[in-house]
Design an enzyme around this catalytic site. Structure first.
Site, PDB file in Angstrom:
ATOM      1  N   HIS A 117      50.581  26.696  29.729  1.00 30.09           N
ATOM      2  CA  HIS A 117      50.036  27.795  30.536  1.00 30.09           C
ATOM      3  C   HIS A 117      50.880  27.945  31.784  1.00 30.09           C
ATOM      4  O   HIS A 117      51.129  26.982  32.505  1.00 30.09           O
ATOM      5  CB  HIS A 117      48.586  27.482  30.940  1.00 30.09           C
ATOM      6  CG  HIS A 117      47.993  28.558  31.799  1.00 30.09           C
ATOM      7  ND1 HIS A 117      47.394  29.683  31.274  1.00 30.09           N
ATOM      8  CD2 HIS A 117      47.957  28.697  33.143  1.00 30.09           C
ATOM      9  CE1 HIS A 117      47.007  30.463  32.267  1.00 30.09           C
ATOM     10  NE2 HIS A 117      47.329  29.890  33.413  1.00 30.09           N
ATOM     11  N   ASP A 141      34.358  33.210  33.751  1.00 30.86           N
ATOM     12  CA  ASP A 141      35.600  33.462  34.484  1.00 30.86           C
ATOM     13  C   ASP A 141      35.895  34.959  34.553  1.00 30.86           C
ATOM     14  O   ASP A 141      36.368  35.457  35.570  1.00 30.86           O
ATOM     15  CB  ASP A 141      36.786  32.720  33.854  1.00 30.86           C
ATOM     16  CG  ASP A 141      38.070  33.043  34.608  1.00 30.86           C
ATOM     17  OD1 ASP A 141      38.099  32.787  35.829  1.00 30.86           O
ATOM     18  OD2 ASP A 141      39.002  33.608  34.020  1.00 30.86           O
ATOM     19  N   ARG A 144      36.412  38.096  42.439  1.00 30.84           N
ATOM     20  CA  ARG A 144      37.391  37.515  43.386  1.00 30.84           C
ATOM     21  C   ARG A 144      38.470  38.526  43.729  1.00 30.84           C
ATOM     22  O   ARG A 144      38.929  38.624  44.870  1.00 30.84           O
ATOM     23  CB  ARG A 144      38.028  36.265  42.766  1.00 30.84           C
ATOM     24  CG  ARG A 144      37.107  35.056  42.769  1.00 30.84           C
ATOM     25  CD  ARG A 144      37.638  33.968  41.852  1.00 30.84           C
ATOM     26  NE  ARG A 144      38.933  33.491  42.268  1.00 30.84           N
ATOM     27  CZ  ARG A 144      39.859  32.983  41.435  1.00 30.84           C
ATOM     28  NH1 ARG A 144      39.619  32.896  40.145  1.00 30.84           N
ATOM     29  NH2 ARG A 144      41.011  32.566  41.893  1.00 30.84           N
ATOM     30  N   SER A 158      39.130  28.647  37.123  1.00 32.27           N
ATOM     31  CA  SER A 158      39.467  29.819  36.305  1.00 32.27           C
ATOM     32  C   SER A 158      40.447  29.434  35.195  1.00 32.27           C
ATOM     33  O   SER A 158      40.221  29.716  34.013  1.00 32.27           O
ATOM     34  CB  SER A 158      40.069  30.877  37.242  1.00 32.27           C
ATOM     35  OG  SER A 158      40.633  31.919  36.516  1.00 32.27           O
ATOM     36  N   LYS A 210      39.441  28.274  30.858  1.00 32.14           N
ATOM     37  CA  LYS A 210      40.012  29.002  29.705  1.00 32.14           C
ATOM     38  C   LYS A 210      40.850  28.059  28.846  1.00 32.14           C
ATOM     39  O   LYS A 210      40.809  28.116  27.624  1.00 32.14           O
ATOM     40  CB  LYS A 210      40.863  30.180  30.199  1.00 32.14           C
ATOM     41  CG  LYS A 210      40.009  31.319  30.744  1.00 32.14           C
ATOM     42  CD  LYS A 210      40.840  32.445  31.303  1.00 32.14           C
ATOM     43  CE  LYS A 210      41.546  32.047  32.572  1.00 32.14           C
ATOM     44  NZ  LYS A 210      41.929  33.111  33.476  1.00 32.14           N
TER      45      LYS A 210
HETATM   46  N1  URA Z   1      45.321  32.767  36.740  1.00 28.80           N
HETATM   47  C1  URA Z   1      44.040  32.683  36.327  1.00 28.80           C
HETATM   48  O1  URA Z   1      43.733  32.753  35.132  1.00 28.80           O
HETATM   49  N2  URA Z   1      43.076  32.523  37.278  1.00 28.80           N
HETATM   50  C2  URA Z   1      43.344  32.431  38.587  1.00 28.80           C
HETATM   51  O2  URA Z   1      42.436  32.266  39.373  1.00 28.80           O
HETATM   52  C3  URA Z   1      44.688  32.528  39.003  1.00 28.80           C
HETATM   53  C4  URA Z   1      45.668  32.689  38.046  1.00 28.80           C
END
Ligand code: URA
Length: 437
Positions: free
Chosen positions: A82, A161, A168, A183, A187
């Site tokens: 990621h 999220d 946010r 966040s 995931k």
């Molecule tokens: N990427 C994400 O998935 N969430 C965040 O808060 C920042 C970057």
């Protein structure tokens, strides 16, 4: 329990209990707590922080707000990587086939681009007919048969999220380390891989402006993943300039094909670093054998052919992978240097903004993307240039050209002195600690 007492507690810098965290995450996801109350709580978290225990509990609550994918039926090591987002970061397109050739599975769920950062799913969709929305059954079948597949995130992956991130975005609470951890990690943990490499970027084209803030974020995410039982590590990498010299959707696929055909640039260096670390984390390789396996699958052309196989399995036209000259591109305009000297600063975010102006990115979720536009960089940090030398070539279809050229001219700065060399990676973090490069 009521939400006002939870807000009051965080306002007074007190630690929230596991029950209080579950209460606000579940209540907001289910729609029984109002946006304005969660907005206040998010701002209190941004200002007063969260302990590691609170951050872990919040991540777990967000993870369990939706489906948790079970990959055990694949019967092998399943790897994921990621990136926290950047410009010209097309590494997934090469890593998925490289890792599959090395005998580990890659079952990846990726995102679309928003704002000045690009998204893997958009890049893949620039390959005619490529399907990023396979059914769950076809996704698993493809991973089992080919070794890798990349699709968009399914609707019910960490729905908490989705709601919290949207809030946010409009309440100035994106740049909070605990909120970013929750966040990203909710995931990642929901998508079911057992081996995870995080690529945490710092610099002008990244969320984290400095090496130090990127390292702090990386340590916390590695801690959460380790506690959740994953083999996890994080590289802290440089985003002070675009990672690929190709920026834009079709252009980035072309840039990846060049690497898989033998080009040895910064993009290649980063792909190698991530792949070698992931192969070690998988437990199937040590540092030496991981590097050997990487070099074998890239140099033999196996990885390029595996990419073509994945494209075919996802209903795309693989002839574009073997003949990248088939990708339609916009008209060309060159941006030239108006001074002699060295490239001493590149604002990666403005390069991303220029590509968005041309139609290659989205300002709003529903915007349609022009895959054929973008920029190819002729220079990198430290390049020596003369007045009139080409700094980059813009591919356009008329839309936003003047603004894009202006942004690019200002984004690439030529000064008198060569800047200090920029390493691809600054540090690596795993459960054993931090290794500086
Ligand atoms: N990427 C994400 O998935 N969430 C965040 O808060 C920042 C970057």
């Amino acid at each position: 329990m009521n939400i006002l007492s939870v807000i009051e507690k965080k306002k007074k810098k007190q630690e929230l209990s596991t029950e209080e965290i579950n209460f606000f995450v579940n209540g907001y996801t289910e729609g029984v707590i109002a946006d304005y109350q969660i907005s206040a709580l998010l701002m209190a978290i941004l200002l007063n922080g969260m302990s590691d225990r609170e951050t872990y509990d919040m991540t777990m609550a967000m993870l369990h707000s939706g489906d948790v994918v079970d990959m055990s039926a694949l019967g092998g090591v399943v790897c994921d990587k990621h990136s926290t987002g950047g410009i010209g970061d097309s590494t997934t397109l090469a890593l998925a086939p490289i890792l599959a050739c090395c005998g580990v599975y890659v079952a990846k769920m990726s995102g679309r681009g928003l704002g000045f950062t690009g998204g893997t799913i958009d890049k893949l969709e620039s390959i005619p007919d490529f399907d990023t929305a396979l059914s769950e059954e076809e996704f698993f079948r493809t991973v089992k048969k080919v070794g890798c597949a990349v699709i968009g995130q399914t609707a019910n992956l960490a729905p908490a999220d989705k709601k919290l991130y949207a809030l946010r975005d409009v309440t100035g609470t994106v740049d909070s380390i605990p909120l970013i951890c929750g966040s990203i990690m909710s995931k990642k943990l929901a998508s079911g891989s057992d081996t995870i490499l995080l690529d945490v970027k710092y610099g002008s084209g990244a969320f984290m402006p400095t090496k130090e803030s990127a390292l702090e974020l990386a340590r916390k995410m590695v801690d959460i993943g380790t506690r959740a039982g994953k083999n996890i590590g994080a590289l802290i990498t440089d985003m002070e300039q675009p990672l690929s010299d190709h920026v834009g959707n079709s252009l980035e696929v072309i840039g990846i094909i060049e690497v898989l055909c033998g080009k040895r640039n910064r993009l290649y260096g980063e792909i190698k670093e991530v792949a070698v670390r992931l192969l070690q984390l998988s437990g199937k390789y040590d540092a030496h054998s991981a590097e050997e396996a990487f070099c074998d699958v890239v140099e033999s052309g196996k990885a390029l052919h595996k990419l073509a196989e994945m494209v075919t399995a996802q209903h795309g036209d693989a002839s574009y992978i073997l003949h990248p000259e088939k990708f339609p591109l916009g008209k060309k305009v060159e941006v030239v240097s108006d001074a002699d000297g060295f490239v001493d600063k590149i604002r990666a975010d403005d390069i991303g903004r220029a590509v968005t102006c041309l139609g290659g990115g989205r300002m709003k979720k529903e915007d349609k993307i022009d895959f054929s536009v973008g920029a190819v960089m002729n220079v990198e940090l430290g390049s020596k240039v003369k007045r009139g030398d080409v700094l980059c070539t813009v591919y356009h279809n008329g839309k936003g050209l003047d603004e894009a050229v202006n942004l690019l001219k200002n984004a690439i700065h030529v000064g008198d002195k060569s800047p200090a060399p920029h390493k691809i990676a600054f540090a690596y973090v795993d459960k054993n600690g931090v290794e500086l490069y």
